[in-house]
Design an enzyme around this catalytic site. Structure first.
Site, PDB file in Angstrom:
ATOM      1  N   HIS A   1      55.388  18.041-107.238  1.00  0.00           N
ATOM      2  CA  HIS A   1      56.283  16.908-106.970  1.00  0.00           C
ATOM      3  C   HIS A   1      57.544  17.058-107.821  1.00  0.00           C
ATOM      4  O   HIS A   1      57.510  17.627-108.905  1.00  0.00           O
ATOM      5  CB  HIS A   1      55.545  15.608-107.318  1.00  0.00           C
TER       6      HIS A   1
ATOM      7  N   ASP B   1      56.547   7.976 -99.757  1.00  0.00           N
ATOM      8  CA  ASP B   1      57.199   7.941-101.074  1.00  0.00           C
ATOM      9  C   ASP B   1      57.309   6.502-101.584  1.00  0.00           C
ATOM     10  O   ASP B   1      58.299   6.122-102.198  1.00  0.00           O
ATOM     11  CB  ASP B   1      58.581   8.609-101.050  1.00  0.00           C
TER      12      ASP B   1
HETATM   13 MN    MN Z   1      57.813  11.020-104.715  1.00  0.00          MN
END
Ligand code: MN
Length: 345
Positions: free
Chosen positions: A182, A308
């Site tokens: 990430h 997200d």
């Molecule tokens: Mn993220």
């Protein structure tokens, strides 16, 4: 509905993590442990932890109960795969990071245990201590039921292609679980030109830095050494799928002309690792053309849905994915079955 929507890159933050970030910021020792400072961390968390406009986001980030579930219900998300928000424990000194990873994984597993049908999670690990990170990944998977590891890109400026981190890959390969690579803000030695124009974060700097990290892993031969290692990238692969042809061409040329000692022969073309060792998610990229492009060059079995949350909690974006001009089978792979397979849900 013919499918369940599983969102695969969804962030949370224990209140203690925010407290410790605040302390780092106050001490001006971000990136810490004597090493000085991490302007990316100061830029990112200096803002996210204090901006009045982000109070609701901070509340959402820390919630692993009713608020989050209500948001999921409102947007038709059946399940979130939770991961500790960037930069996780990777800004702390090794001993602190190892202890915090354990503590946060325990509390994450407890939250998942309260809503096992709605949540799954990835283990936070502390690459600062690779042997402990490998152990924590194993404990997270075997004892806590977590589904892989989250690594928020560089750890205090260091990249996972360095052999000192390979214990982590050995563990992931042995456990047959993926590592979600990430984004993080670019490290100190990279960030200045981004910061000058406010481009160090999700707008662009994240993708540049994380794409670089993944490419470093590919060209250094990590996947020749660990052929079964699986890595998940967000943001539709941090732009790498768009670059595959040029990367392959230039890599082959550099291998033959010997320009860099660091560029050596690999068993496969760089793009083949991207197609065979990586999956990408749609986090923050609810836009039809690049989603279809990623599916077409990587394969429909390599692209998964992500929202997200709560950073990019835009309910309308789910409709973009719902309305993609793809078959029901492919849509089910994107939303559900790829995630079930990759994360063994
Ligand atoms: Mn993220």
């Amino acid at each position: 509905m013919a499918y369940l929507r599983i969102a695969t890159e969804e962030a949370y933050a224990p209140p203690e993590l925010f407290e410790r970030y605040r302390r780092l910021l106050e001490e001006g020792s971000t990136g810490g442990g004597g090493s000085q400072n991490d302007p990316g961390f100061a830029s990112l968390m200096g803002f996210y932890l204090s901006a009045p406009a982000l109070a609701k986001l901070r509340e959402r980030m820390q919630d692993l109960g009713e608020l989050r579930l209500a948001d999921m219900d409102a947007t038709g998300i059946a399940k979130q795969i939770l991961s500790l928000t960037s930069p996780g424990v990777q800004v702390f000194d090794a001993a602190t990071a190892v202890g915090l990873a354990r503590e946060f994984n325990d509390s994450l597993a407890a939250a998942i245990g309260r809503h096992p049908d709605r949540f799954a999670g990835l283990a936070a690990i502390a690459p600062q201590d690779p042997a402990e990170a490998a152990k924590e990944l194993e404990r997270g998977v075997k004892r806590l039921g977590l589904k892989g590891a989250i690594v928020n890109s560089h750890t205090r400026g260091e990249y996972l292609d360095d052999s000192r981190f390979w214990a982590i890959f050995e563990a992931a390969e042995a456990l047959d679980v993926p590592i979600y690579l990430h984004p993080n803000t670019p490290p100190a030695r990279m960030i200045e030109p981004f910061l000058e124009r406010g481009l160090d974060g999700a707008i662009y700097g994240f993708a540049v830095e994380t794409g670089l990290h993944a490419l470093r892993m590919i060209v250094s031969g990590v996947f020749d050494r660990f052929p079964k290692l699986g890595v998940v990238l967000g943001h539709l692969g941090e732009a790498l799928p768009y670059w595959m042809s040029r990367i392959d061409f230039m890599h082959a040329r550099m291998v033959s002309n010997g320009r860099y000692p660091a560029i050596g022969k690999l068993k496969r073309k760089p793009s083949e690792y991207l197609k065979q060792n990586f999956w990408v998610t749609t986090s923050g990229m609810a836009w039809e053309p690049p989603i279809l492009y990623a599916q077409s060059v990587l394969g429909v079995d390599r692209v998964m849905y992500a929202m997200d949350y709560p950073y990019q909690f835009v309910p309308e974006e789910v409709a973009v994915t719902d309305n993609l001009p793809i078959s029901d089978t492919d849509k089910k792979m994107l939303y559900q079955s790829n995630a079930e397979r990759v994360f063994k849900l």
